[in-house]
Design a protein around this motif. Structure first.
Motif, PDB file in Angstrom:
ATOM      1  N   LEU A   1       0.687  -1.377   0.041  1.00 57.59           N
ATOM      2  CA  LEU A   1       0.031  -0.073   0.123  1.00 57.59           C
ATOM      3  C   LEU A   1       0.774   1.323   0.100  1.00 57.59           C
ATOM      4  O   LEU A   1       0.501   2.323  -0.769  1.00 57.59           O
ATOM      5  CB  LEU A   1      -0.964  -0.038   1.194  1.00 57.59           C
ATOM      6  N   VAL A   2       2.019   1.217   0.618  1.00 54.54           N
ATOM      7  CA  VAL A   2       2.801   2.268   0.762  1.00 54.54           C
ATOM      8  C   VAL A   2       3.258   2.656  -0.627  1.00 54.54           C
ATOM      9  O   VAL A   2       3.360   4.093  -1.103  1.00 54.54           O
ATOM     10  CB  VAL A   2       4.139   2.213   1.398  1.00 54.54           C
ATOM     11  N   ASP A   3       3.577   1.893  -1.413  1.00 54.40           N
ATOM     12  CA  ASP A   3       4.007   1.997  -2.854  1.00 54.40           C
ATOM     13  C   ASP A   3       2.871   2.512  -3.844  1.00 54.40           C
ATOM     14  O   ASP A   3       3.104   3.476  -4.583  1.00 54.40           O
ATOM     15  CB  ASP A   3       4.773   0.877  -3.368  1.00 54.40           C
ATOM     16  N   ILE A   4       1.671   1.970  -3.700  1.00 55.61           N
ATOM     17  CA  ILE A   4       0.580   2.273  -4.822  1.00 55.61           C
ATOM     18  C   ILE A   4       0.208   3.808  -4.095  1.00 55.61           C
ATOM     19  O   ILE A   4      -0.463   4.136  -5.120  1.00 55.61           O
ATOM     20  CB  ILE A   4      -0.349   1.137  -4.772  1.00 55.61           C
ATOM     21  N   LEU A   5       0.136   4.006  -2.960  1.00 55.75           N
ATOM     22  CA  LEU A   5      -0.327   5.134  -2.403  1.00 55.75           C
ATOM     23  C   LEU A   5       0.617   6.250  -3.012  1.00 55.75           C
ATOM     24  O   LEU A   5       0.366   7.428  -3.425  1.00 55.75           O
ATOM     25  CB  LEU A   5      -0.081   5.356  -0.802  1.00 55.75           C
ATOM     26  N   SER A   6       2.024   5.942  -3.213  1.00 53.65           N
ATOM     27  CA  SER A   6       2.897   7.006  -3.584  1.00 53.65           C
ATOM     28  C   SER A   6       2.623   7.212  -5.054  1.00 53.65           C
ATOM     29  O   SER A   6       2.622   8.477  -5.480  1.00 53.65           O
ATOM     30  CB  SER A   6       4.478   6.623  -3.180  1.00 53.65           C
ATOM     31  N   PHE A   7       2.556   6.094  -5.664  1.00 55.49           N
ATOM     32  CA  PHE A   7       2.152   6.149  -7.299  1.00 55.49           C
ATOM     33  C   PHE A   7       0.885   7.008  -7.350  1.00 55.49           C
ATOM     34  O   PHE A   7       0.830   7.842  -8.499  1.00 55.49           O
ATOM     35  CB  PHE A   7       2.083   4.791  -7.962  1.00 55.49           C
ATOM     36  N   SER A   8      -0.004   6.595  -6.562  1.00 52.42           N
ATOM     37  CA  SER A   8      -1.419   7.480  -6.697  1.00 52.42           C
ATOM     38  C   SER A   8      -1.082   8.892  -6.610  1.00 52.42           C
ATOM     39  O   SER A   8      -1.849   9.884  -7.520  1.00 52.42           O
ATOM     40  CB  SER A   8      -2.327   7.015  -5.783  1.00 52.42           C
ATOM     41  N   GLU A   9      -0.298   9.246  -5.593  1.00 51.47           N
ATOM     42  CA  GLU A   9      -0.180  10.901  -5.259  1.00 51.47           C
ATOM     43  C   GLU A   9       0.645  11.498  -6.423  1.00 51.47           C
ATOM     44  O   GLU A   9       0.193  12.657  -6.726  1.00 51.47           O
ATOM     45  CB  GLU A   9       0.464  11.067  -4.012  1.00 51.47           C
TER      46      GLU A   9
END
Length: 577
Positions: A115-123
């Motif tokens: 989740l940390v990675d996909i949250l970063s990609f989303s932002e």
């Protein structure tokens, strides 16, 4: 569910196949003393149908985990508060090939992208599979729990306590706890019934099954659920055995045969057929358990209509109580009882001085040892196949409720066929052919292409039909092979062996997680081998029931004496004392 017309048809056939005994035949003094009651009067009908009715709850309790412990479709929960774009929220679960669906790509059940990675990609405004190669994104386990599909179930014990992924081993263990209770009940039910009476054990253990099923509704945890399920299993088998023995002891020989081979089995299947109807209309596991427990309370009034076994009362020296039951039976059948019924039996109530037999005698001589070991292997294999196929209905393609109903429905003709075959055919060949056919059809399932799911289900139901037929046959066959001095002990020992199979059966289904074909390969192979193994058993069709161990038919290669025949039996009867 059988009707009086069907039962009357069975009784007519029984009389045709077994004509009235000749004057040289021996009847027990009890049966001689109660012969004036007739075969199929109002009393016998009442006992037959009311005792059969008490078996109905056993039908839907034994396999209730098909719905209580079914695993809904699920995937990792993505917390709603996370500020993810729709594209990343839809792509947060990796796709994996699902072997049970022909290798189709489905959402992973036990992992998600970190989740940390996909949250970063989303932002950053990046898009999955456009700006970011998803195969390079690291994965993690379902740290926030799971999201379950509710199109079939509102809840099951699997979804309530998250018995998936690393905890998935608890699902088959749930059924095994129930069957461990059945094993325990098998040990104690006979002793309790012999000590306290058949009727009281029947109703007390039925109350235990009903009350503890009701208490399960309030289970706070999986551990508490399993502990209660164990007690339900104890009551389940104990009341079944008590009803079986009570009917066998009260009913006359011809009606007894129909009751033990068709009556209780058909009513059990009727209860099994009710299970999918309960499951279809009640989708929450707690409410389903509540619905399954309530019918048990309707059997309380039967206490005043089902009598105690007069045979057991006589064995306890309670002659007056036994006579009262027989006189009431005569009144219901509109026949006049003799002034004295059991007086000639009083002298026989004194214990005879004879050698006591126990379970060790099943292994004492070479002949009986090989017969016992062979039967234990066959009973164990049969139980594995029967319960594994029955519990597997939730994994079949299509509607789970219809598949469960179909699995129950095929048992009706199986029990009728087993009764018919038992009357006219070789015991050894019918058992072997049923087992071999069941194993063959289970082995063929793995060869069916994935898209031909209807054919695969048909083969599984034919396999279930064959296994159920063999299951019904082996009870009576076993009783015929062993002598009177060991018959109850022997059937009980075989039942113990079969409980090992029922405990392990859920784990055969669990092997689907490794390979969909593996359970069918194992079940089919073991069942087919059991069919071949059964050919080694002696033949009992047309043979008199052995009275002592020396009278038993011989296992191939163990002894060379001539088989015990009707001629030998008559010679012994006519021999001077």
């Amino acid at each position: 569910m059988p009707t009086p017309v069907i039962i009357s048809f069975f009784l007519t056939l029984a009389h045709c196949v077994h004509p009235e005994p000749s004057e040289t035949s021996k009847m027990t003094d009890y049966e001689t003393s109660t012969a004036f009651l007739g075969e199929w009067g109002r009393f016998q009908q009442q006992v037959f149908f009311l005792l059969s009715l008490t078996v109905i709850p056993n039908g839907f309790t034994a396999l209730s985990t098909v719905f209580l412990a079914d695993t809904p479709s699920h995937h990792c929960l993505i917390p709603a508060h996370l500020n993810l774009t729709p594209a990343w929220r839809n792509s947060s679960i990796p796709l994996e090939q699902e072997s049970s669906q022909g290798g189709a790509l489905v959402r992973s059940r036990c992992s998600r992208y970190k989740l940390v990675d996909i949250l970063s990609f989303s932002e950053k405004g990046l898009l999955p599979d456009v700006d970011v190669n998803l195969s390079t994104v690291p994965k993690e386990s379902c740290l926030d729990g799971w999201e379950y599909d509710q199109s079939i179930y509102i809840s099951t014990i699997i979804s309530e306590w998250d018995l998936v992924c690393d905890e998935s081993w608890k699902k088959p263990l749930t059924s095994s706890f129930f069957f461990c209770g059945v094993l325990t009940g098998s040990f104690i039910s006979g002793q309790l019934s012999d000590r306290y009476g058949r009727k009281i054990v029947l109703f007390v253990t039925q109350a235990i099954q009903t009350v503890f099923t009701l208490i399960q509704v309030f289970s706070p945890s999986w551990t508490a659920f399993c502990a209660l399920f164990f007690v339900v299993g104890v009551g389940h088998i104990s009341n079944y055995v008590a009803a079986f023995v009570l009917g066998a002891e009260i009913l006359s020989p011809y009606v007894r045969t129909v009751y033990t081979t068709a009556g209780v089995n058909l009513f059990f299947a009727g209860g099994y057929m009710l299970l999918p109807f309960f499951g279809f209309f009640i989708r929450d596991w707690r409410m389903l358990l509540l619905g399954l427990s309530l019918p048990g309370f309707f059997f309380v009034p039967l206490w005043w209509f089902i009598p105690e076994s007069p045979r057991w009362l006589l064995s306890q020296g309670r002659i007056e109580e036994a006579e009262a039951i027989i006189r009431d039976a005569a009144k219901k059948n509109k026949v006049e009882p003799p002034s004295v019924i059991f007086s000639p039996l009083q002298e026989q109530l004194k214990p005879e001085k004879r050698r006591a037999h126990n379970i060790c005698d099943l292994l004492r001589s070479r002949n009986i040892r090989w017969i016992s070991v062979t039967l234990w292997l066959i009973w164990n294999t049969l139980t594995i196949a029967y319960f594994a196929v029955s519990l597997n209905t939730a994994n079949l393609h299509g509607n789970v409720h219809f598949n469960c109903f179909l699995s129950a429905l095929v048992e009706i003709p199986a029990y009728i066929l087993s009764w018919t075959m038992f009357r006219w055919c070789s015991r050894r060949l019918t058992l072997s052919s049923s087992l071999s056919m069941g194993g063959l059809f289970l082995l063929l399932i793995q060869l069916i292409p994935t898209h031909l799911f209807s054919l695969a289900i048909a083969l599984e139901m034919i396999g279930k039909f064959a296994v159920t037929t063999a299951y019904s046959l082996v009870y009576a066959f076993t009783a015929e092979l062993y002598p009177t001095v060991l018959r109850n002990t022997a059937v009980g020992a075989c039942s113990m062996a079969s409980r090992i199979g029922s405990i392990t059966a859920p784990f055969f289904i669990y092997l689907r997680s490794y390979s969909v074909s593996l359970p069918y390969i194992l079940m089919g192979s073991l069942t087919a081998l059991a069919g071949l193994l059964s050919l080694l058993l002696p033949e009992s069709f047309g043979m008199p029931l052995p009275e002592t161990i020396d009278h038993m038919q011989h296992f191939p290669g163990c002894c060379q004496r001539k088989p015990y025949t009707v001629t030998h039996m008559r010679e012994e009867e006519n021999a001077p004392e």
